[in-house]
Design a protein around this motif. Structure first.
Motif, mmCIF file in Angstrom:
data_model
loop_
_atom_site.group_PDB
_atom_site.id
_atom_site.type_symbol
_atom_site.label_atom_id
_atom_site.label_comp_id
_atom_site.label_asym_id
_atom_site.label_seq_id
_atom_site.Cartn_x
_atom_site.Cartn_y
_atom_site.Cartn_z
ATOM 1 N N ASP A 1 0.824 -1.214 0.000
ATOM 2 C CA ASP A 1 0.000 0.000 0.000
ATOM 3 C C ASP A 1 0.856 1.261 0.000
ATOM 4 O OD1 ASP A 1 0.710 -0.965 2.662
ATOM 5 O OD2 ASP A 1 -0.452 0.727 3.435
ATOM 6 N N LEU A 2 2.031 1.212 0.643
ATOM 7 C CA LEU A 2 2.915 2.380 0.659
ATOM 8 C C LEU A 2 3.410 2.709 -0.742
ATOM 9 C CD1 LEU A 2 5.143 1.827 3.833
ATOM 10 C CD2 LEU A 2 3.161 3.318 3.578
ATOM 11 N N ARG A 3 3.820 1.693 -1.467
ATOM 12 C CA ARG A 3 4.347 1.929 -2.816
ATOM 13 C C ARG A 3 3.239 2.376 -3.762
ATOM 14 N NH1 ARG A 3 6.530 -2.737 -1.172
ATOM 15 N NH2 ARG A 3 5.310 -4.014 -2.623
ATOM 16 N N GLN A 4 2.033 1.851 -3.546
ATOM 17 C CA GLN A 4 0.913 2.268 -4.391
ATOM 18 C C GLN A 4 0.549 3.733 -4.155
ATOM 19 O OE1 GLN A 4 -2.158 -0.585 -3.492
ATOM 20 N NE2 GLN A 4 -1.389 -2.096 -4.971
ATOM 21 N N SER A 5 0.863 4.219 -2.948
ATOM 22 C CA SER A 5 0.577 5.628 -2.647
ATOM 23 C C SER A 5 1.671 6.559 -3.151
ATOM 24 C CB SER A 5 0.404 5.811 -1.137
ATOM 25 O OG SER A 5 1.637 5.588 -0.464
ATOM 26 N N GLY A 6 2.723 5.978 -3.752
ATOM 27 C CA GLY A 6 3.794 6.787 -4.324
ATOM 28 C C GLY A 6 5.008 6.937 -3.437
ATOM 29 N N GLU B 1 10.516 2.594 4.175
ATOM 30 C CA GLU B 1 9.655 1.413 4.090
ATOM 31 C C GLU B 1 10.129 0.336 5.062
ATOM 32 O OE1 GLU B 1 7.745 -1.570 0.688
ATOM 33 O OE2 GLU B 1 9.001 0.137 0.096
#
Length: 463
Positions: free
Chosen positions: A204-209, A384
């Protein structure tokens, strides 16, 4: 319990004996089953690993110990002494002397009632308090025959036995379900770590940029270590690696991620450890193995099992150490640049499938320092990584709470059986019926009947 009476087991059994006192030749196949203490369980006979004797051997043993369906078998030798079971086999078999045979007089004593009584705390204390022997503790038949049993009226015995059969079956089912929890918790923790070190836990962190650069982070760490490293870190051995790094991550080797401090390890003889007062933990392959007065490390470390013997065990193969300690040469010592990196490294290695990287003969193979240094791990960017450690710690704390609740429930479940048995033989488990013939009257009547019965004539002994 005014209708109950105490009696010697010999008064309420028609025969109390045991199996052969000379272990006969036995094998995986043969004419008759051969039962020893290992085959006796509270629920009956376990014949999964039964052995056999030939017909001639069986005839000699069976003449002494004619066990039949519904008789009570009781372990009287060794560490499992005190376990009683009903014979559930409808075929004749032979027994070793570690098992006693009790044939209850069915006019006075119910077989299931006798089995439950023998498994009760009171019976266990009465029996084992009289055990003899030095190397192997054992009960002798004379002691068993003289042991006092609480005899209820026969109809009440059957009610007690039926109630115990029903209630204890539910207790056993509860215990079986509880016993599955440790394996579930282990898989839960492993799945958390697999998700954490593959990037799924923080997708979810990477999907949020929020994408960092782990490569730059590793390069910075290596630059900071360049003055102390005696040789450059090894590249990752990707021969057995099939995972792709998520966006922003990098596949690096353990030696690129952390510094190996194996050169500082020092083993100490056990005799010297015994003489220490134990100020600091002393670590080996299996975690903390003792205490010692001195220390050689004072840092945040990850210790990794070196010996193949410990792989596949319940414990993880990597664990953390914080502060002063001593480590012997059965555990590799790693130190990452930060505490967060140290925590992540431990999570990555705890259940690492290292078998392909081991070297040496089977059973004595080792994870060498060279192989450890080349183990590939997926390294996330710093921000992360911090979130991964936080989430793993949160989920592990939840698993720890579940484990504590399991331990408490397992302890309570373990106390239920002896508590129920004790209650049963205090006369508190089932209602008493005033119409039941008192046990004392029943015993008198049966004793009189036996006295009036003609005695069997003995045949002449053969030469």
């Amino acid at each position: 319990m005014t209708s109950w009476v105490e009696a010697d087991l010999a008064e309420v059994c028609t025969l109390i004996t045991d199996g052969t006192h000379h272990s006969p030749p036995n094998s995986a196949c043969g004419d008759f089953k051969y039962v020893t203490a290992k085959n006796i369980r509270p629920w009956g006979l376990d014949i999964n690993d039964i052995t056999y004797v030939d017909a001639e051997t069986h005839r000699g043993i069976y003449a002494r110990c004619p066990v039949e369906y519904g008789d009570v078998l009781y372990i009287k030798d060794g560490v499992t002494t005190g376990i009683a079971a009903l014979n559930t086999l409808k075929e004749p078999f032979s027994m070793l002397s570690s098992v006693a045979l009790l044939k209850p007089d069915r006019m006075v004593l119910d077989s299931s009632y006798l089995k439950h009584w023998l498994n009760s705390p009171g019976a266990y204390r009465s029996m084992t308090g009289e055990m003899t022997g030095t190397a192997i503790k054992r009960l002798v038949l004379k002691q068993i025959r003289a042991t006092r049993i609480q005899v209820a009226p026969l109809p009440e015995q059957k009610r007690i036995a039926d109630k115990l059969d029903s209630v204890l079956a539910r207790v056993d089912a509860c215990r079986d379900r509880l016993d599955r929890i440790p394996a579930l918790l282990k898989r839960f923790r492993q799945s958390i770590l697999a998700a954490a070190t593959s990037g799924r836990l923080t997708e979810d962190l990477r999907q949020s940029g929020a994408i960092g650069d782990a490569g730059a982070q590793i390069a910075q760490w290596l630059k900071e270590r360049s003055n102390t490293d005696k040789k450059p870190p090894a590249d990752p051995d990707l021969t057995h690696w099939d995972l792709e790094a998520p966006l922003g991550w990098i596949i690096c080797s353990v030696s690129q991620f952390a510094e190996c401090l194996d050169r500082l390890r020092v083993p100490i003889k056990r005799e010297l450890r015994k003489n220490s007062s134990g100020l600091y933990p002393y670590y080996g392959a299996n975690g903390e193995v003792g205490k010692i007065d001195e220390y050689i490390f004072d840092d945040e470390l990850v210790l990794v099992t070196e010996d193949e013997t410990f792989y596949g065990r319940e414990k993880p193969i990597a664990y953390r150490s914080s502060g002063k300690c001593w480590v012997n040469n059965h555990a590799h010592v790693l130190r990452a640049p930060t505490k967060t990196a140290n925590d992540y490294l431990c999570f990555a290695l705890m259940y690492y499938k290292v078998i392909p990287w081991l070297s040496g003969t089977t059973g004595r193979a080792k994870l060498t320092q060279q192989a450890l240094n080349t183990l590939p791990i997926a390294c996330p960017p710093g921000t992360e990584m911090m979130e991964i450690v936080r989430r793993v710690e949160t989920l592990f704390a939840f698993a720890d709470r579940l484990e504590a609740r399991y331990a408490a429930a397992r302890k309570q479940a373990g106390q239920l059986t002896p508590a129920l048995l004790a209650k049963a033989f205090r006369g508190e488990l089932v209602p008493q019926d005033p119409n039941d013939e008192p046990a004392a009257e029943l015993l008198k009547r049966v004793a009189a009947s036996r006295a009036e019965a003609p005695k069997a004539r003995r045949g002449r002994k053969s030469a």
